[in-house]
Design an enzyme around this catalytic site. Structure first.
Site: not given
Ligand code: UT7
Length: 321
Positions: A115, A248, A278
């Site tokens: 990225c 980005h 992204n």
């Molecule tokens: O170029 C760089 C690329 N990378 C990025 O930009 C990623 C940076 N990270 C983020 O933006 C965030 O970490 C995410 C958006 C990827 C995830 O957000 P989060 O607040 O860190 O969520 P999490 O991974 O801790 O997941 C929270 C919950 C989980 O459920 P439980 O265990 O709390 O029941 C996940 O299973 O959200 C669930 N979850 C979803 N639910 C619905 C994860 N992905 C999804 C989804 N839809 N797509």
């Protein structure tokens, strides 16, 4: 002293926008509310099987050349930043050069910094132009990330999309790029990767994108803040001297947290992640082009372009547009 200045921009998004609800309809276990709230993403574009990164790059390049009143033959350097090249080799830049009809012996190569790739490519082109070896570079970010997504992994597949953005960077008497900085720390390779390859006719390792989202989030906000300050310091400028911040386009929350950390007002941050998700190396030139074409970014204004991505890599370019 020779300056390197962006004289034109262009971009391209393949196909029709695919909404969050469209992903649900396609069977992804997610919701519009979750994606919008956590990422700000509303749409992404997915490349049809008939197109590859070089096709997206071609469309963005032609748009940039047209905006600059230039012909492909006016370019003497082609750099494509991509992590989703058409082939292992030849480079997507070489394919683009041929598609542009300028297979004339001038330099063409790819840059792989995920990225941050566009920032790496732009900085490399700047050095070529400042050295006097080249006069006009086409710098492109082009990605088909939809092809490296595991569509059963809802934690990653909803975040990414396809697209391309391009700029023409030219030798000029007028100031353009004022400062640039590139960094990498390979010890973080495990938090965002596609740890696969091909060998002996087989796919080896894991051919899909894997990510520790929270680790990436923390790392991204930290280094995007640091590297923006680094280029401002190098140019002896302050945040108050800045007209636009174009990070980005990974996630609206990363952009907001970066702006807050830097003390940049949210209305000075160009945010297009809602429209295309992204798009990795394509996201910064896509956002720049959209903001140039809608009249926000104007000639003479000071802009920071900054990226962070797998590697980990990060970097920034401060320019007078
Ligand atoms: O170029 C760089 C690329 N990378 C990025 O930009 C990623 C940076 N990270 C983020 O933006 C965030 O970490 C995410 C958006 C990827 C995830 O957000 P989060 O607040 O860190 O969520 P999490 O991974 O801790 O997941 C929270 C919950 C989980 O459920 P439980 O265990 O709390 O029941 C996940 O299973 O959200 C669930 N979850 C979803 N639910 C619905 C994860 N992905 C999804 C989804 N839809 N797509």
């Amino acid at each position: 002293m020779i300056n390197a200045r962006i004289v034109a921009t262009g971009s391209y998004l393949p196909g029709e926008p695919v909404s969050n609800d469209d992903l649900v309809a396609r069977g992804v276990d997610t919701s519009d509310a979750w994606i919008t709230e956590r990422t700000g993403i509303r749409f992404r574009h997915l490349t049809p099987a008939s197109q590859s990164a070089s096709d997206l790059a071609l469309n963005a390049s032609l748009a940039a050349l047209e905006a600059g009143g230039l012909r492909p033959a006016d370019v003497d350097l082609v750099i494509v930043a991509t992590s989703t090249p058409d082939y292992i080799f030849p480079s997507t830049a070489a394919l683009l050069q041929a598609k542009l009809g300028i297979a004339n012996g001038s330099a063409a190569f790819d840059v792989q910094a995920v990225c941050s790739g566009f920032i790496y490519g732009l900085t490399i082109a700047e050095k070529f132009i400042r050295s006097g070896s080249h006069k006009r570079a086409l710098v492109v970010g082009a990605e088909v990330f939809s092809r490296i997504l595991d569509w059963t992994d809802r934690g990653t597949c909803v975040l990414f999309g396809d697209g391309a953005g391009a700029v023409v960077l030219e030798a000029s008497d007028t100031p353009g790029i004022l400062a640039s900085a590139l960094h990498a720390d390979g010890s973080y390779h495990g938090i965002l990767s596609v740890a696969g390859g091909i060998a002996s006719g087989q796919v080896t390792g894991d051919p899909f994108l894997r990510m520790d989202g929270q680790a990436v989030f923390k790392f991204a906000v930290k280094v995007l803040g640091e590297v923006a300050n680094e280029v401002l310091d190098a140019a002896k400028l302050q945040i108050a001297d800045l007209d636009w911040l174009i990070p980005h386009q990974a996630n609206a929350r990363i952009l907001q947290a970066t702006a807050k950390r830097l003390g940049v007002s949210p209305d000075k941050v160009i945010m297009t992640v809602d429209r295309h998700g992204n798009t990795s190396a394509a996201s910064i030139p896509l956002a720049l082009d959209l903001a140039v074409r809608d009249g926000r970014v104007q000639r003479g204004q000071r802009v920071i372009l900054e990226g962070v991505g797998g590697g980990f890599t990060w970097g920034a370019v401060l320019l007078q547009f």
